[in-house]
Design an enzyme around this catalytic site. Structure first.
Site, PDB file in Angstrom:
ATOM      1  N   TYR A 136       0.824  -1.213   0.000  1.00  0.00           N
ATOM      2  CA  TYR A 136       0.000   0.000   0.000  1.00  0.00           C
ATOM      3  C   TYR A 136       0.859   1.265   0.000  1.00  0.00           C
ATOM      4  CZ  TYR A 136      -3.769  -3.241   1.407  1.00  0.00           C
ATOM      5  OH  TYR A 136      -4.663  -4.278   1.472  1.00  0.00           O
ATOM      6  N   LYS A 187       4.922 -14.519   1.752  1.00  0.00           N
ATOM      7  CA  LYS A 187       4.610 -15.293   0.547  1.00  0.00           C
ATOM      8  C   LYS A 187       5.905 -15.373  -0.242  1.00  0.00           C
ATOM      9  CE  LYS A 187       1.855 -17.409  -2.323  1.00  0.00           C
ATOM     10  NZ  LYS A 187       1.453 -18.793  -2.053  1.00  0.00           N
ATOM     11  N   ASP A 220      -1.221 -18.166   2.323  1.00  0.00           N
ATOM     12  CA  ASP A 220      -2.337 -19.056   1.972  1.00  0.00           C
ATOM     13  C   ASP A 220      -2.505 -20.144   3.025  1.00  0.00           C
ATOM     14  OD1 ASP A 220       0.175 -19.728   1.052  1.00  0.00           O
ATOM     15  OD2 ASP A 220      -0.489 -20.670  -0.800  1.00  0.00           O
ATOM     16  N   ASP A 244      -3.882  -7.206   6.364  1.00  0.00           N
ATOM     17  CA  ASP A 244      -5.199  -6.594   6.153  1.00  0.00           C
ATOM     18  C   ASP A 244      -6.234  -7.704   5.920  1.00  0.00           C
ATOM     19  OD1 ASP A 244      -7.225  -4.824   5.618  1.00  0.00           O
ATOM     20  OD2 ASP A 244      -6.469  -4.195   3.661  1.00  0.00           O
ATOM     21  N   ASP A 248      -9.347  -9.376   8.656  1.00  0.00           N
ATOM     22  CA  ASP A 248     -10.791  -9.471   8.429  1.00  0.00           C
ATOM     23  C   ASP A 248     -11.263 -10.905   8.684  1.00  0.00           C
ATOM     24  OD1 ASP A 248     -11.201  -6.825   7.824  1.00  0.00           O
ATOM     25  OD2 ASP A 248     -12.417  -7.249   6.046  1.00  0.00           O
TER      26      ASP A 248
END
Ligand code: ATP
Length: 356
Positions: A136, A187, A220, A244, A248
């Protein structure tokens, strides 16, 4: 006696409703606890302000906020405006301008709240999100707009300083918790540069924290572990994008997006930190008095703890859990039919009525 100056920014959608409720609960805690006082100043910044002034906050908004001890924030987002105007014009402006590089998101299943997981076990996590760079960073661009040969680039920017400071923050946090466990999420099998640097920095820092148990997992696989083996995680540290998304998921697994808090911290205290519920502006329920204010109450507790008033913060959480474990009053997202006001009143009464 300590007096804390709090800047309250309700923002958009249900933000002003839940922040108003949160201030009532903070007032109740201040009165019941004693020993400190709170001074609130409310700022009407957000999308409505934008329609009057062509900006989400005044140009000198950061200067205005700087002397405050903390910022108590609601939500930002409005269907009439693009997200990059609302988000970058207010929330991210504050996060970036005040170098709030540590985004901290606790998740646990409150007493009486049902997790969608069959076996939530001891689901009690803190997700530490890098909040100043990474995916971001805003670096990138578009050329040949609208043409078939259009190119769009979003560059992830990872700096050694940025990675190291967030990982150290996560190690320090893990060290203070009973389980003292830190999981690195990356990742690095597919993203071969920045994520590999994350792994290398983690491996190097580990030696400074021999009391913290560590492991690492790809993002993942982290979703699978969170769902099937929630007990295996304690503190999680990850990049801006990965954390992020995971937070959630964590909020949903702990019962409702309406209960979870977050803090955007400037850990060195050079600037005020900002505390907010993790949910957004929820335009579908705005003005209906059904928004769950519990995320904003937990946020209030988190803010008090960060200000050094941990006892008062714990008092708010005991009151919240007294209400959730009683099963009523609860808002519709938690299966009840009560209003925001009903829940606020019940939590304030639980604070005032506590006998110790
Ligand atoms: P934004 O763009 O501001 O993030 P959004 O609608 O995409 O808004 P949220 O505001 O987080 O995202 O809302 C997602 C869903 O969760 C919506 O259906 C909303 O009504 C619900 N929700 C969010 N916060 C609450 C809350 N405090 N109480 C009850 N429901 C909530």
């Amino acid at each position: 006696m300590a007096d804390y100056r709090i800047a309250a920014i309700g923002g958009d959608g249900i933000g002003p409703e839940v922040v108003r409720a949160g201030i009532e609960v903070l007032r109740a805690a201040e009165q019941r606890e004693g020993g400190f006082s709170l001074t609130f100043e409310t700022f009407p910044w957000g999308s409505d302000y934008y329609f009057e002034h062509s900006r989400m906050m005044p140009d000198d908004g950061l200067e205005t906020l700087k002397p405050f001890d903390a910022i108590y924030f609601g939500a930002v987002g409005d269907m009439r405006l693009p997200d990059d105007v609302t988000l970058w014009g207010l929330r991210l402006k504050i996060c970036q301008g005040f170098d709030q590089y540590a985004n901290v998101r606790p998740a646990r299943v409150l007493k009486g709240v049902t997790s969608p997981l069959r076996n939530p076990g001891n689901l009690d996590w803190v997700i530490v999100r890098e909040n100043s760079e990474g995916e971001y960073s805003g670096a990138g661009g578009r050329v040949h707009r609208g043409l078939p040969e259009e190119v769009a680039v979003d560059a992830s920017v990872f700096t050694r300083t940025g990675c190291e400071r967030i990982q150290r923050f996560a190690f320090e946090l893990a060290r203070k918790r009973p389980r003292k466990k830190l999981t690195l999420v990356t990742k690095s099998n597919a993203q071969r540069h920045g994520m590999v640097m994350w792994d290398e920095i983690f491996a190097a820092l580990k030696g400074d924290y021999p009391d913290v148990e560590t492991d690492k997992v790809l993002v993942d696989a982290a979703t699978v572990r969170m769902t099937l083996h929630p007990d295996s995680l304690d503190v999680i540290v990850a990049s801006n994008l990965h954390a992020d998304i995971l937070s959630d998921l964590a909020a949903a697994l702990s019962g409702s997006i309406g209960v979870a808090p977050t803090a955007n911290l400037n850990p060195e205290g050079r600037f005020p930190s900002m505390f907010e519920p993790i949910h957004g502006s929820a335009p579908d329920i705005v003005g209906k008095n059904v928004a769950n204010p519990i995320g904003t109450f937990w946020t209030a507790a988190f803010m008090l703890e960060s200000l050094g008033e941990a006892k008062a913060g714990a008092r708010i959480m005991r009151a919240v859990e007294r209400v959730t474990s009683a099963g009523s009053p609860l808002t519709p997202d938690l299966g009840g039919n009560a209003t925001t006001d009903d829940v606020t009143r019940a939590v304030c009464e639980a604070i005032a009525g506590e006998n110790e």
